[in-house]
Write an enzyme that holds these catalytic residues in place. Sequence first.
Site, PDB file in Angstrom:
ATOM      1  N   LEU A  86       1.207  -1.306   0.200  1.00 44.64           N
ATOM      2  CA  LEU A  86       0.111   0.111   0.196  1.00 44.64           C
ATOM      3  C   LEU A  86       0.531   1.227   0.170  1.00 44.64           C
ATOM      4  O   LEU A  86       0.558   2.394  -0.555  1.00 44.64           O
ATOM      5  CB  LEU A  86      -0.980   0.077   1.177  1.00 44.64           C
ATOM      6  N   GLN A  89       3.546   7.268  -3.121  1.00 49.47           N
ATOM      7  CA  GLN A  89       3.167   8.568  -3.057  1.00 49.47           C
ATOM      8  C   GLN A  89       1.551   8.717  -3.438  1.00 49.47           C
ATOM      9  O   GLN A  89       1.723   8.431  -4.673  1.00 49.47           O
ATOM     10  CB  GLN A  89       4.579   9.439  -3.837  1.00 49.47           C
ATOM     11  N   SER A 131      -4.864   1.908  -9.481  1.00 46.97           N
ATOM     12  CA  SER A 131      -6.172   2.710  -9.275  1.00 46.97           C
ATOM     13  C   SER A 131      -6.443   2.963 -10.523  1.00 46.97           C
ATOM     14  O   SER A 131      -6.000   2.660 -11.441  1.00 46.97           O
ATOM     15  CB  SER A 131      -4.812   3.904  -8.383  1.00 46.97           C
ATOM     16  N   GLU A 133      -6.592   5.802 -11.056  1.00 42.57           N
ATOM     17  CA  GLU A 133      -6.203   6.509 -11.871  1.00 42.57           C
ATOM     18  C   GLU A 133      -5.712   5.680 -13.409  1.00 42.57           C
ATOM     19  O   GLU A 133      -5.239   7.002 -13.756  1.00 42.57           O
ATOM     20  CB  GLU A 133      -5.071   7.422 -10.797  1.00 42.57           C
ATOM     21  N   TYR A 154       1.407  10.026 -10.856  1.00 43.86           N
ATOM     22  CA  TYR A 154       1.524   8.822 -10.491  1.00 43.86           C
ATOM     23  C   TYR A 154       0.222   7.882 -10.464  1.00 43.86           C
ATOM     24  O   TYR A 154       1.031   6.537 -11.212  1.00 43.86           O
ATOM     25  CB  TYR A 154       0.210   9.852  -9.475  1.00 43.86           C
TER      26      TYR A 154
HETATM   27  P1  NAP Z   1      -1.895   7.325   2.243  1.00 43.51           P
HETATM   28  O1  NAP Z   1      -2.429   8.139   3.233  1.00 43.51           O
HETATM   29  O2  NAP Z   1      -1.400   8.548   1.016  1.00 43.51           O
HETATM   30  O3  NAP Z   1      -0.842   6.492   2.866  1.00 43.51           O
HETATM   31  C1  NAP Z   1       0.546   6.650   1.909  1.00 43.51           C
HETATM   32  C2  NAP Z   1       1.724   5.380   2.380  1.00 43.51           C
HETATM   33  O4  NAP Z   1       3.091   5.058   2.451  1.00 43.51           O
HETATM   34  C3  NAP Z   1       1.860   5.743   3.983  1.00 43.51           C
HETATM   35  O5  NAP Z   1       1.833   4.900   5.342  1.00 43.51           O
HETATM   36  C4  NAP Z   1       3.170   6.427   3.359  1.00 43.51           C
HETATM   37  O6  NAP Z   1       4.214   6.493   4.716  1.00 43.51           O
HETATM   38  C5  NAP Z   1       3.921   5.513   2.881  1.00 43.51           C
HETATM   39  N1  NAP Z   1       4.742   5.839   2.416  1.00 43.51           N
HETATM   40  C6  NAP Z   1       4.869   6.749   1.563  1.00 43.51           C
HETATM   41  N2  NAP Z   1       6.490   6.759   0.483  1.00 43.51           N
HETATM   42  C7  NAP Z   1       7.313   5.873   1.341  1.00 43.51           C
HETATM   43  C8  NAP Z   1       8.459   4.950   1.057  1.00 43.51           C
HETATM   44  N3  NAP Z   1       8.698   5.254   0.547  1.00 43.51           N
HETATM   45  N4  NAP Z   1       8.070   3.583   1.616  1.00 43.51           N
HETATM   46  C9  NAP Z   1       7.697   3.400   2.414  1.00 43.51           C
HETATM   47  N5  NAP Z   1       6.577   4.288   2.637  1.00 43.51           N
HETATM   48  C10 NAP Z   1       6.234   5.110   2.472  1.00 43.51           C
HETATM   49  O7  NAP Z   1      -2.819   6.175   1.130  1.00 43.51           O
HETATM   50  P2  NAP Z   1      -3.445   5.638   0.778  1.00 43.51           P
HETATM   51  O8  NAP Z   1      -4.752   6.816   0.936  1.00 43.51           O
HETATM   52  O9  NAP Z   1      -4.188   4.377   2.439  1.00 43.51           O
HETATM   53  O10 NAP Z   1      -3.911   4.159  -0.330  1.00 43.51           O
HETATM   54  C11 NAP Z   1      -3.216   3.097  -0.134  1.00 43.51           C
HETATM   55  C12 NAP Z   1      -2.470   2.745  -1.025  1.00 43.51           C
HETATM   56  O11 NAP Z   1      -3.453   2.754  -2.089  1.00 43.51           O
HETATM   57  C13 NAP Z   1      -1.729   3.594  -2.463  1.00 43.51           C
HETATM   58  O12 NAP Z   1      -1.129   3.096  -2.908  1.00 43.51           O
HETATM   59  C14 NAP Z   1      -2.740   4.796  -2.978  1.00 43.51           C
HETATM   60  O13 NAP Z   1      -1.890   5.281  -4.413  1.00 43.51           O
HETATM   61  C15 NAP Z   1      -3.674   3.308  -3.346  1.00 43.51           C
HETATM   62  N6  NAP Z   1      -4.834   3.973  -3.972  1.00 43.51           N
HETATM   63  C16 NAP Z   1      -5.334   4.533  -3.112  1.00 43.51           C
HETATM   64  C17 NAP Z   1      -6.843   5.233  -3.554  1.00 43.51           C
HETATM   65  C18 NAP Z   1      -7.832   5.737  -2.935  1.00 43.51           C
HETATM   66  O14 NAP Z   1      -9.045   6.565  -3.206  1.00 43.51           O
HETATM   67  N7  NAP Z   1      -7.326   6.154  -1.166  1.00 43.51           N
HETATM   68  C19 NAP Z   1      -6.277   4.058  -4.359  1.00 43.51           C
HETATM   69  C20 NAP Z   1      -6.751   3.642  -5.098  1.00 43.51           C
HETATM   70  C21 NAP Z   1      -5.691   3.148  -4.771  1.00 43.51           C
HETATM   71  P3  NAP Z   1       3.671   7.994   5.420  1.00 43.51           P
HETATM   72  O15 NAP Z   1       2.513   8.511   6.340  1.00 43.51           O
HETATM   73  O16 NAP Z   1       5.056   8.501   6.414  1.00 43.51           O
HETATM   74  O17 NAP Z   1       3.449   9.278   4.654  1.00 43.51           O
HETATM   75  O1  F7E Z   2      -8.854  14.414  -6.049  1.00 38.21           O
HETATM   76  C1  F7E Z   2     -10.985  17.506  -7.961  1.00 38.21           C
HETATM   77  C2  F7E Z   2      -9.243  17.038  -8.202  1.00 38.21           C
HETATM   78  O2  F7E Z   2      -6.756  14.651  -4.739  1.00 38.21           O
HETATM   79  C3  F7E Z   2     -10.252  14.289  -6.512  1.00 38.21           C
HETATM   80  C4  F7E Z   2      -5.684   9.378  -4.470  1.00 38.21           C
HETATM   81  O3  F7E Z   2      -5.947   8.271  -3.295  1.00 38.21           O
HETATM   82  O4  F7E Z   2      -8.133   8.596  -5.149  1.00 38.21           O
HETATM   83  C5  F7E Z   2      -7.061  10.058  -5.838  1.00 38.21           C
HETATM   84  O5  F7E Z   2      -6.901  10.226  -6.305  1.00 38.21           O
HETATM   85  C6  F7E Z   2     -10.584  15.491  -7.664  1.00 38.21           C
HETATM   86  C7  F7E Z   2      -9.843  15.886  -9.056  1.00 38.21           C
HETATM   87  O6  F7E Z   2      -8.027  12.393  -5.801  1.00 38.21           O
HETATM   88  C8  F7E Z   2      -9.486  20.376  -5.075  1.00 38.21           C
HETATM   89  O7  F7E Z   2      -8.695  18.170  -9.658  1.00 38.21           O
HETATM   90  C9  F7E Z   2     -10.520  20.156  -6.699  1.00 38.21           C
HETATM   91  O8  F7E Z   2     -10.239  15.880  -9.987  1.00 38.21           O
HETATM   92  O9  F7E Z   2      -8.517  14.157  -3.600  1.00 38.21           O
HETATM   93  P1  F7E Z   2      -8.343  14.231  -5.156  1.00 38.21           P
HETATM   94  P2  F7E Z   2      -7.598  11.768  -7.008  1.00 38.21           P
HETATM   95  O10 F7E Z   2      -7.027  12.855  -8.090  1.00 38.21           O
HETATM   96  O11 F7E Z   2      -8.899  11.419  -7.588  1.00 38.21           O
HETATM   97  C10 F7E Z   2      -7.396   8.055  -6.570  1.00 38.21           C
HETATM   98  C11 F7E Z   2      -8.139   6.236  -6.732  1.00 38.21           C
HETATM   99  C12 F7E Z   2      -5.614   6.804  -6.086  1.00 38.21           C
HETATM  100  O12 F7E Z   2      -5.224   6.382  -6.601  1.00 38.21           O
HETATM  101  C13 F7E Z   2      -4.549   8.684  -5.652  1.00 38.21           C
HETATM  102  O13 F7E Z   2      -4.048   8.281  -4.549  1.00 38.21           O
HETATM  103  O14 F7E Z   2     -11.038  16.282  -7.026  1.00 38.21           O
HETATM  104  N1  F7E Z   2     -10.461  18.718  -7.016  1.00 38.21           N
HETATM  105  N2  F7E Z   2     -10.141  21.420  -5.620  1.00 38.21           N
HETATM  106  C14 F7E Z   2      -9.459  19.194  -6.003  1.00 38.21           C
HETATM  107  N3  F7E Z   2      -8.532  17.904  -5.360  1.00 38.21           N
HETATM  108  C15 F7E Z   2      -7.869  18.271  -4.498  1.00 38.21           C
HETATM  109  N4  F7E Z   2      -6.942  17.261  -3.748  1.00 38.21           N
HETATM  110  N5  F7E Z   2      -7.619  19.356  -3.636  1.00 38.21           N
HETATM  111  C16 F7E Z   2      -8.276  20.745  -4.078  1.00 38.21           C
HETATM  112  O15 F7E Z   2      -9.046  21.253  -3.747  1.00 38.21           O
END
Ligand code: NAP
Ligand code: F7E
Length: 337
Positions: A86, A89, A131, A133, A154
């Site tokens: 998980l 960045q 993801s 994305e 990303y």
């Molecule tokens: P998050 O809150 O940003 O957590 C990311 C984790 O990765 C944190 O524990 C961070 O540590 C750690 N990390 C960052 N750089 C690292 C490195 N160089 N070595 C080891 N650990 C590192 O993300 P999340 O929302 O829980 O998402 C979990 C995973 O699912 C990620 O891979 C994300 O890209 C993916 N994902 C998320 C979503 C979503 O909507 N949340 C959707 C699709 C996929 P710190 O706490 O120290 O920063």
């Molecule tokens: O943006 C718009 C922005 O940063 C959602 C990550 O967990 O989900 C996440 O990525 C939308 C975008 O999430 C602001 O332009 C408007 O269209 O909450 P977000 P994300 O980019 O969808 C995917 C599935 C992942 O995998 C990623 O790790 O919202 N938006 N105004 C904004 N977004 C942010 N952050 N801040 C604003 O002020």
Amino acid sequence: MSATALITGITGQDGSYLAEFLLARGYTVHGLKRRSSSFNTDRVDRIDVHPRDPDARLFLHYGDLTDTGSLVRLLRRTEPDEVYNLAAQSHVRVSFDTPGHTAEVTGLGAQRLLEAVRVAGVSSRIYQASSSEMFGAAPPPQHEGTPFHPRSPYGCAKVFAYWTAVNYREAWDMYVSNGILFNHESPRRGENFVTRKITRAVARIEAGIQDELFLGNLDAVRDWGYAPEYVAAMWLTLQPERPDDYVVATGEAHTVREFVAAAFDHVGLDWQRYVRVDPRYYRPAEVDVLIGDAGKARRQLGWQPKTLFTDLVRIMVDADRQLLDDERCGRLVRIDR
Ligand code: NAP
Ligand code: F7E
């Protein structure tokens, strides 16, 4: 014998929920945490007990996805049945500012971990956090067969990690599965993702300590689910006999504007009085519409979302109101974050 899991990214939103989920199922959980100049274990402090405690089943270890040696050593020491990658960045906008770092950690980091499992000689099942994305500009609804068209560093890094995971499965006969998760949120969501930025601002505006909320693109459409339910899908992904890849999503779509309106509405405020658009938050390339088709996960894993948009907004706004209240009263902050 209880099962053992290793979670990279355990200090993040999903890592913390997954650790709780696995502990509740009797697992011993090892988590990789990286060195930071400030405390980064907030989200897991509630479940962390001292390793000398005879009942301890959660253990945190320093390491980093950019440091192969730390990964190999940890894998040899813990011999996990399941590895959940998980760590990443994970901020899309930030990835445009740090594309090299994002590729190193989010892309190559996954490859390092897969190779580390191979050379460490452990027979772990591996979950790769892929993801939505990766779909980027591909028209919705997106499913496992939809071609990828990433729109950010990303997204590109996640595509590399996805195909590397598939390649380790095919080339080395390793059990490696991708969960292609659409956006999932919670009170533990990082404060600079849009949902949490909004719900935190709503609580502060209601309390009279913030006047305005600056956002970027309000027209983006996302399929937002509830993070605790998505970590259950991660575990389910590693339970079938054969590895495979699954989309996890609600199938329900809303704009950022609708999220804003619902969040302000929940506390009886008119969002148009407080929200301003600041082009600083626009992205060099935007992902306009993500709507997932999770039919395969439903049929093959038995996974279904329960918490949908309206409840998600309410849960997050109420949690941020409670958090603010606790902070202002000087109470020990034990809110679910
Ligand atoms: P998050 O809150 O940003 O957590 C990311 C984790 O990765 C944190 O524990 C961070 O540590 C750690 N990390 C960052 N750089 C690292 C490195 N160089 N070595 C080891 N650990 C590192 O993300 P999340 O929302 O829980 O998402 C979990 C995973 O699912 C990620 O891979 C994300 O890209 C993916 N994902 C998320 C979503 C979503 O909507 N949340 C959707 C699709 C996929 P710190 O706490 O120290 O920063
Ligand atoms: O943006 C718009 C922005 O940063 C959602 C990550 O967990 O989900 C996440 O990525 C939308 C975008 O999430 C602001 O332009 C408007 O269209 O909450 P977000 P994300 O980019 O969808 C995917 C599935 C992942 O995998 C990623 O790790 O919202 N938006 N105004 C904004 N977004 C942010 N952050 N801040 C604003 O002020």
